[in-house]
Write a protein that holds these residues in place. Structure first.
Motif, PDB file in Angstrom:
ATOM      1  N   THR A  14      -6.333  38.209  17.882  1.00  0.00           N
ATOM      2  CA  THR A  14      -6.610  38.889  19.233  1.00  0.00           C
ATOM      3  C   THR A  14      -7.191  37.860  20.057  1.00  0.00           C
ATOM      4  OG1 THR A  14      -8.965  39.408  18.517  1.00  0.00           O
ATOM      5  CG2 THR A  14      -7.362  41.235  18.061  1.00  0.00           C
ATOM      6  N   ILE A  15      -7.462  38.379  21.352  1.00  0.00           N
ATOM      7  CA  ILE A  15      -8.032  37.437  22.464  1.00  0.00           C
ATOM      8  C   ILE A  15      -9.354  36.983  22.155  1.00  0.00           C
ATOM      9  CG2 ILE A  15      -9.045  39.318  23.840  1.00  0.00           C
ATOM     10  CD1 ILE A  15      -8.655  38.049  26.296  1.00  0.00           C
ATOM     11  N   ALA A  16     -10.171  37.690  21.211  1.00  0.00           N
ATOM     12  CA  ALA A  16     -11.202  37.159  20.921  1.00  0.00           C
ATOM     13  C   ALA A  16     -11.246  35.951  19.654  1.00  0.00           C
ATOM     14  CB  ALA A  16     -12.230  38.142  20.012  1.00  0.00           C
ATOM     15  N   ASP A  17     -10.216  36.159  19.156  1.00  0.00           N
ATOM     16  CA  ASP A  17      -9.924  34.839  17.896  1.00  0.00           C
ATOM     17  C   ASP A  17      -9.442  33.641  18.645  1.00  0.00           C
ATOM     18  OD1 ASP A  17      -9.976  36.115  15.520  1.00  0.00           O
ATOM     19  OD2 ASP A  17      -8.322  37.393  15.994  1.00  0.00           O
ATOM     20  N   HIS A  18      -8.337  33.808  19.676  1.00  0.00           N
ATOM     21  CA  HIS A  18      -8.159  32.670  20.568  1.00  0.00           C
ATOM     22  C   HIS A  18      -9.077  32.039  21.277  1.00  0.00           C
ATOM     23  CE1 HIS A  18      -3.560  33.297  19.972  1.00  0.00           C
ATOM     24  NE2 HIS A  18      -3.920  34.694  20.174  1.00  0.00           N
ATOM     25  N   LEU A  19      -9.998  32.751  21.888  1.00  0.00           N
ATOM     26  CA  LEU A  19     -10.792  32.039  22.828  1.00  0.00           C
ATOM     27  C   LEU A  19     -12.177  31.562  21.958  1.00  0.00           C
ATOM     28  CD1 LEU A  19     -11.157  34.481  25.626  1.00  0.00           C
ATOM     29  CD2 LEU A  19      -9.882  32.546  25.536  1.00  0.00           C
ATOM     30  N   SER A  20     -12.224  32.201  20.708  1.00  0.00           N
ATOM     31  CA  SER A  20     -13.304  31.584  19.873  1.00  0.00           C
ATOM     32  C   SER A  20     -12.828  30.283  19.336  1.00  0.00           C
ATOM     33  CB  SER A  20     -13.683  32.640  18.890  1.00  0.00           C
ATOM     34  OG  SER A  20     -14.672  32.083  17.967  1.00  0.00           O
ATOM     35  N   GLU A  21     -11.576  30.130  19.027  1.00  0.00           N
ATOM     36  CA  GLU A  21     -10.957  28.889  18.511  1.00  0.00           C
ATOM     37  C   GLU A  21     -11.279  27.587  19.702  1.00  0.00           C
ATOM     38  OE1 GLU A  21      -7.105  29.848  17.424  1.00  0.00           O
ATOM     39  OE2 GLU A  21      -7.694  31.036  15.433  1.00  0.00           O
ATOM     40  N   VAL A  22     -11.306  28.023  20.893  1.00  0.00           N
ATOM     41  CA  VAL A  22     -11.355  26.972  21.879  1.00  0.00           C
ATOM     42  C   VAL A  22     -12.872  26.678  22.438  1.00  0.00           C
ATOM     43  CG1 VAL A  22      -8.873  26.978  22.422  1.00  0.00           C
ATOM     44  CG2 VAL A  22     -10.389  28.363  23.693  1.00  0.00           C
ATOM     45  N   GLY A  23     -13.813  27.488  21.704  1.00  0.00           N
ATOM     46  CA  GLY A  23     -15.275  27.087  22.136  1.00  0.00           C
ATOM     47  C   GLY A  23     -15.906  28.119  22.894  1.00  0.00           C
ATOM     48  N   TYR A  24     -15.280  29.221  23.287  1.00  0.00           N
ATOM     49  CA  TYR A  24     -15.885  30.400  23.746  1.00  0.00           C
ATOM     50  C   TYR A  24     -16.723  31.222  22.857  1.00  0.00           C
ATOM     51  CZ  TYR A  24     -12.963  30.676  28.119  1.00  0.00           C
ATOM     52  OH  TYR A  24     -12.570  30.659  29.299  1.00  0.00           O
ATOM     53  N   GLN A  25     -17.974  31.753  23.674  1.00  0.00           N
ATOM     54  CA  GLN A  25     -18.962  32.450  23.010  1.00  0.00           C
ATOM     55  C   GLN A  25     -18.354  33.886  23.258  1.00  0.00           C
ATOM     56  OE1 GLN A  25     -23.261  30.955  24.219  1.00  0.00           O
ATOM     57  NE2 GLN A  25     -21.605  30.223  25.830  1.00  0.00           N
ATOM     58  N   THR A  26     -18.417  34.795  22.171  1.00  0.00           N
ATOM     59  CA  THR A  26     -17.659  36.028  22.416  1.00  0.00           C
ATOM     60  C   THR A  26     -18.448  37.062  21.930  1.00  0.00           C
ATOM     61  OG1 THR A  26     -16.829  35.572  19.815  1.00  0.00           O
ATOM     62  CG2 THR A  26     -15.450  34.869  21.777  1.00  0.00           C
ATOM     63  N   GLY A  27     -18.424  38.077  22.763  1.00  0.00           N
ATOM     64  CA  GLY A  27     -19.185  39.326  22.394  1.00  0.00           C
ATOM     65  C   GLY A  27     -18.311  40.769  22.708  1.00  0.00           C
ATOM     66  N   GLY A  28     -18.537  41.639  21.849  1.00  0.00           N
ATOM     67  CA  GLY A  28     -17.790  43.033  22.072  1.00  0.00           C
ATOM     68  C   GLY A  28     -18.692  44.221  21.884  1.00  0.00           C
ATOM     69  N   PHE A  29     -18.584  45.068  22.772  1.00  0.00           N
ATOM     70  CA  PHE A  29     -19.578  46.396  22.701  1.00  0.00           C
ATOM     71  C   PHE A  29     -18.621  47.542  22.928  1.00  0.00           C
ATOM     72  CE2 PHE A  29     -21.497  42.635  23.831  1.00  0.00           C
ATOM     73  CZ  PHE A  29     -22.694  42.669  23.221  1.00  0.00           C
ATOM     74  N   HIS A  30     -18.985  48.459  22.126  1.00  0.00           N
ATOM     75  CA  HIS A  30     -18.322  49.755  22.270  1.00  0.00           C
ATOM     76  C   HIS A  30     -18.698  50.758  21.237  1.00  0.00           C
ATOM     77  CE1 HIS A  30     -15.606  49.602  18.753  1.00  0.00           C
ATOM     78  NE2 HIS A  30     -15.613  48.361  18.632  1.00  0.00           N
ATOM     79  N   SER A  31     -17.843  52.053  21.174  1.00  0.00           N
ATOM     80  CA  SER A  31     -18.650  53.064  20.164  1.00  0.00           C
ATOM     81  C   SER A  31     -17.258  53.748  19.911  1.00  0.00           C
ATOM     82  CB  SER A  31     -19.492  53.861  20.667  1.00  0.00           C
ATOM     83  OG  SER A  31     -19.242  54.408  21.836  1.00  0.00           O
TER      84      SER A  31
END
Length: 321
Positions: free
Chosen positions: A83-100
């Motif tokens: 997912t986009i979180a995987d891609h961005l995490s791999e290039v140094g992004y801090q990642t947060g997801g919030f939902h229910s």
């Protein structure tokens, strides 16, 4: 490294069950979306954005990955890398997801790539337990707000933003559930003549799903009025969210997407809510894109897909898929 030298923050705001034609800037008769209307005047406004599916189980995974829904359906609707979180995490992004929404929870593996992942589920690793918790909230405990309200989701995600390292870019995904049924907006935002109880809202919503042919015209209007009230409430909470981003100095430098996973039906083709059909009220969703720098956008009428979002992000920050 200064903020100006970093890759931009990326913010993805997706909204559950928000059909495009119930928004003011898309020509709706009611003033349901004054904030989104103002954003549409400033951002890139894709007026013919089409979701990859009419149901969350396929639509959100497709939105997060750029992969077609059949990939996830074939895997039991579970996570499929990346997912986009995987891609961005791999290039140094801090990642947060919030939902229910339990269908894209840890129980289905969608926490992959996220440093912080708040899906509002107590025992979210088990799919059966995750779905059971939502069913308990919805049908047994009779909680009208069985999903997290936008105000609370904002508080959780904005609190997380206070913890991020200023020397690294971040990716934030918020998925708002407010327009999803059962529709029961806060009283200050209701278009209906009276505020429904949680029990009434659930009863009308379930009747619309199970016995659509028995919905009277008055009940149909009540469902629409309540749905529109949910949109109006969410619109105000999005305004609050953007105001806080602006106050913290991150709004102008961020790449921001506002979209929906699918729409909702109100009897136009003999059914309500969002079963797996391919009518416009289910697939036509909003898509607004705000680029870093705060420069004005354009209105784009060429059809686009929610599948395009991930690739757009990766191309913008020059990351290979």
């Amino acid at each position: 490294m200064s903020r100006q030298e970093m890759a931009p923050p990326v913010i993805l705001l997706s909204i559950d069950a928000l059909r495009a034609d119930h928004l003011g800037y898309q020509g709706y008769r009611r003033n349901t979306s004054p904030f989104l209307d103002s954003l549409a005047d400033q951002a890139w406004n894709f007026t013919t954005a089409i979701s990859a599916s009419s149901h969350t189980r396929e639509a959100v995974p497709a939105l997060l990955s750029g992969k077609y829904p059949d990939v996830f359906a074939a895997n039991g609707y579970r996570y499929v890398p990346k997912t986009i979180a995987d891609h961005l995490s791999e290039v140094g992004y801090q990642t947060g997801g919030f939902h229910s929404n339990p269908y894209v929870s840890r129980a289905y593996g969608f926490d992959s790539g996220f440093d912080t992942f708040d899906d509002d589920l107590v025992l979210g690793r088990n799919r059966i337990v995750a779905l059971a918790q939502r069913a308990l909230d919805k049908f047994v405990l009779n909680k009208g707000d069985y999903h997290v309200r936008a105000e609370e989701l904002n508080e959780r995600s904005l609190s997380w933003l206070e913890t991020v390292d200023d020397d690294r870019p971040f990716f934030l995904w918020n998925h708002y559930m407010d327009p999803h049924g059962p529709y029961n907006p806060p009283a200050d935002y209701a278009y209906a003549d009276r505020k429904l109880s949680n029990e009434e809202a659930q009863r009308f919503y379930q009747k619309a799903i199970d016995r659509p042919d028995e919905i009277t015209e008055a009940e149909r209007q009540l469902l629409i009025d309540s749905y529109d009230g949910e949109i109006r409430y969410l619109d105000e909470q999005l305004r609050v969210f953007f105001d806080v981003l602006n106050d913290r100095g991150v709004l102008e430098e961020s790449l921001i997407f506002v979209t929906a996973d699918h729409g909702d039906a109100f009897g136009e083709h003999g059914y309500y809510t969002h079963p797996r059909h391919l009518h416009e009220e289910l697939l036509h969703v909003p898509l607004l894109v705000s680029l870093p720098g705060g420069s004005g956008g354009e209105t784009v009428t060429t059809p686009v897909s929610t599948l395009d979002i991930v690739l757009t992000v990766l191309e913008y920050i020059d990351v290979s898929d």
